[in-house]
Design a protein around this motif. Structure first.
Motif, PDB file in Angstrom:
ATOM      1  N   LEU A  87       0.729  -1.309  -0.040  1.00  0.00           N
ATOM      2  CA  LEU A  87       0.046   0.193  -0.054  1.00  0.00           C
ATOM      3  C   LEU A  87       0.888   1.166   0.073  1.00  0.00           C
ATOM      4  O   LEU A  87       0.154   2.322   0.070  1.00  0.00           O
ATOM      5  N   ASN A  88       2.086   1.129  -0.088  1.00  0.00           N
ATOM      6  CA  ASN A  88       3.032   2.494   0.000  1.00  0.00           C
ATOM      7  C   ASN A  88       2.884   3.161   1.137  1.00  0.00           C
ATOM      8  O   ASN A  88       2.841   4.378   1.078  1.00  0.00           O
ATOM      9  N   THR A  89       2.576   2.611   2.406  1.00  0.00           N
ATOM     10  CA  THR A  89       2.261   3.609   3.360  1.00  0.00           C
ATOM     11  C   THR A  89       3.106   3.089   4.725  1.00  0.00           C
ATOM     12  O   THR A  89       3.205   1.765   4.991  1.00  0.00           O
ATOM     13  N   PRO A  90       3.713   3.910   5.539  1.00  0.00           N
ATOM     14  CA  PRO A  90       4.514   3.350   6.407  1.00  0.00           C
ATOM     15  C   PRO A  90       3.749   2.623   7.827  1.00  0.00           C
ATOM     16  O   PRO A  90       2.453   2.983   7.841  1.00  0.00           O
ATOM     17  N   LYS A  91       4.459   1.710   8.107  1.00  0.00           N
ATOM     18  CA  LYS A  91       3.824   0.908   9.258  1.00  0.00           C
ATOM     19  C   LYS A  91       3.129   1.501  10.284  1.00  0.00           C
ATOM     20  O   LYS A  91       1.929   1.040  10.574  1.00  0.00           O
ATOM     21  N   GLN A  92       3.821   2.561  10.887  1.00  0.00           N
ATOM     22  CA  GLN A  92       3.107   3.282  11.847  1.00  0.00           C
ATOM     23  C   GLN A  92       1.675   3.898  11.442  1.00  0.00           C
ATOM     24  O   GLN A  92       0.806   3.938  12.234  1.00  0.00           O
ATOM     25  N   THR A  93       1.514   4.340  10.372  1.00  0.00           N
ATOM     26  CA  THR A  93       0.620   5.060   9.723  1.00  0.00           C
ATOM     27  C   THR A  93      -0.500   4.040   9.679  1.00  0.00           C
ATOM     28  O   THR A  93      -1.695   4.249  10.016  1.00  0.00           O
ATOM     29  N   LEU A  94      -0.235   2.965   9.102  1.00  0.00           N
ATOM     30  CA  LEU A  94      -1.158   1.959   8.728  1.00  0.00           C
ATOM     31  C   LEU A  94      -1.710   1.592  10.038  1.00  0.00           C
ATOM     32  O   LEU A  94      -2.908   1.500  10.268  1.00  0.00           O
ATOM     33  N   ASN A  95      -0.855   1.099  11.146  1.00  0.00           N
ATOM     34  CA  ASN A  95      -1.404   0.775  12.548  1.00  0.00           C
ATOM     35  C   ASN A  95      -2.428   1.806  13.084  1.00  0.00           C
ATOM     36  O   ASN A  95      -3.293   1.462  13.834  1.00  0.00           O
ATOM     37  N   LYS A  96      -1.957   2.747  13.174  1.00  0.00           N
ATOM     38  CA  LYS A  96      -2.720   4.034  13.821  1.00  0.00           C
ATOM     39  C   LYS A  96      -4.070   4.270  13.296  1.00  0.00           C
ATOM     40  O   LYS A  96      -4.991   4.422  13.809  1.00  0.00           O
ATOM     41  N   ALA A  97      -3.990   4.324  11.897  1.00  0.00           N
ATOM     42  CA  ALA A  97      -5.166   4.454  11.121  1.00  0.00           C
ATOM     43  C   ALA A  97      -6.317   3.371  11.281  1.00  0.00           C
ATOM     44  O   ALA A  97      -7.374   3.459  11.700  1.00  0.00           O
ATOM     45  N   PHE A  98      -5.658   2.117  11.306  1.00  0.00           N
ATOM     46  CA  PHE A  98      -6.621   0.872  11.542  1.00  0.00           C
ATOM     47  C   PHE A  98      -7.231   0.800  12.861  1.00  0.00           C
ATOM     48  O   PHE A  98      -8.188   0.478  12.900  1.00  0.00           O
ATOM     49  N   GLU A  99      -6.553   1.083  13.816  1.00  0.00           N
ATOM     50  CA  GLU A  99      -6.849   1.079  15.208  1.00  0.00           C
ATOM     51  C   GLU A  99      -7.931   2.062  15.470  1.00  0.00           C
ATOM     52  O   GLU A  99      -8.902   1.833  16.156  1.00  0.00           O
ATOM     53  N   ALA A 100      -7.815   3.249  14.804  1.00  0.00           N
ATOM     54  CA  ALA A 100      -8.638   4.184  15.135  1.00  0.00           C
ATOM     55  C   ALA A 100      -9.897   3.857  14.317  1.00  0.00           C
ATOM     56  O   ALA A 100     -11.203   4.183  14.849  1.00  0.00           O
ATOM     57  N   LYS A 101     -10.039   3.095  13.405  1.00  0.00           N
ATOM     58  CA  LYS A 101     -11.166   2.730  12.754  1.00  0.00           C
ATOM     59  C   LYS A 101     -11.830   1.396  13.185  1.00  0.00           C
ATOM     60  O   LYS A 101     -13.131   1.183  13.687  1.00  0.00           O
ATOM     61  N   TYR A 102     -10.956   0.394  13.573  1.00  0.00           N
ATOM     62  CA  TYR A 102     -11.627  -0.865  13.715  1.00  0.00           C
ATOM     63  C   TYR A 102     -11.413  -1.390  15.455  1.00  0.00           C
ATOM     64  O   TYR A 102     -12.006  -2.302  15.847  1.00  0.00           O
ATOM     65  N   SER A 103     -10.440  -0.345  16.127  1.00  0.00           N
ATOM     66  CA  SER A 103     -10.460  -0.617  17.586  1.00  0.00           C
ATOM     67  C   SER A 103      -9.703  -1.940  18.016  1.00  0.00           C
ATOM     68  O   SER A 103      -9.590  -2.387  19.034  1.00  0.00           O
TER      69      SER A 103
END
Length: 216
Positions: free
Chosen positions: A136-152
């Motif tokens: 997805l060409n996205t930093p791991k930290q950004t992925l984790n933060k965004a994903f947890e914000a949406k799916y908890s």
């Protein structure tokens, strides 16, 4: 303080900074009475330019930010008079704040949904955070933060849950044995698959299958 609070999307700090404006005579000390309206407009336009730079540096697409800047400047220039100066500033600040907030929410949702889709499409593979980040060409930290914000939940927890959901389907179908299901879903071993299944469902795969068959 206002610009810094907006860049951090800190609503409380924005409110505190704006409250301070009501105690400051910004215009009266700077402009002569015969040029007050022009002075107010010039000050607002300068402030809008600063707000535009701030939201662009904070992630708002430049095109969107400059379109907002142009529309607000045009609205100010077309008005023969202005309401209370500090009220106009507050209104403009919240317009920029909400624009940046909406963009951040959409960006988080987009990244999270793309991550979820990737996991669904690669459920049989050994999925890693590094692999998703690269795809997805996205930093791991950004992925984790965004994903947890949406799916908890974390991405790794989501992967495990989705693999076990697929395992349940395969157990209900009663075509593959546990060894084959473990390999089909790229678990490192049959024992790890059984352990993960039990942690998530509260049943061993065999007990789940037996319970499911009895229900049918």
């Amino acid at each position: 303080m206002i610009l810094d609070s907006i860049s951090k999307l800190d609503r409380k700090s924005v409110k505190e900074a704006l409250r301070g404006l009501t105690h400051v005579q910004i215009i009266g000390e700077i402009f002569a009475n015969n040029n007050l309206i022009r002075g107010e407009k010039d000050t607002l336009i300068s402030f809008i330019a600063s707000l535009t730079q701030t939201v662009v540096m904070s992630g708002l697409p430049a095109k969107e930010a400059y379109e907002l800047e142009d529309s607000l400047i045009q609205a100010i220039e077309l008005r023969p008079t202005l309401p209370l100066f500090t009220e106009v500033i507050q209104e403009i600040v919240w317009i920029f704040y909400n624009q940046l907030l909406d963009h951040r929410k959409k960006a988080v949702s987009s990244i999270s949904e793309r991550t979820s889709n990737y996991i669904q499409n690669h459920i049989r593979e050994k999925i890693t955070l590094s692999g998703i980040s690269s795809a997805l060409n996205t930093p791991k930290q950004t992925l984790n933060k965004a994903f947890e914000a949406k799916y908890s939940i974390t991405i790794n927890q989501y992967i495990r849950n989705k693999k076990i959901c697929k395992a349940k389907e395969l157990l209900r179908a009663n075509i593959l044995n546990l060894e084959d299901i473990s390999k089909f879903l790229s678990f490192s071993s049959k024992s790890y698959f059984v352990q993960t299944f039990r942690q998530i469902t509260g049943f061993t795969p065999k007990n789940f299958q037996r319970k499911n068959n009895n229900t049918i």
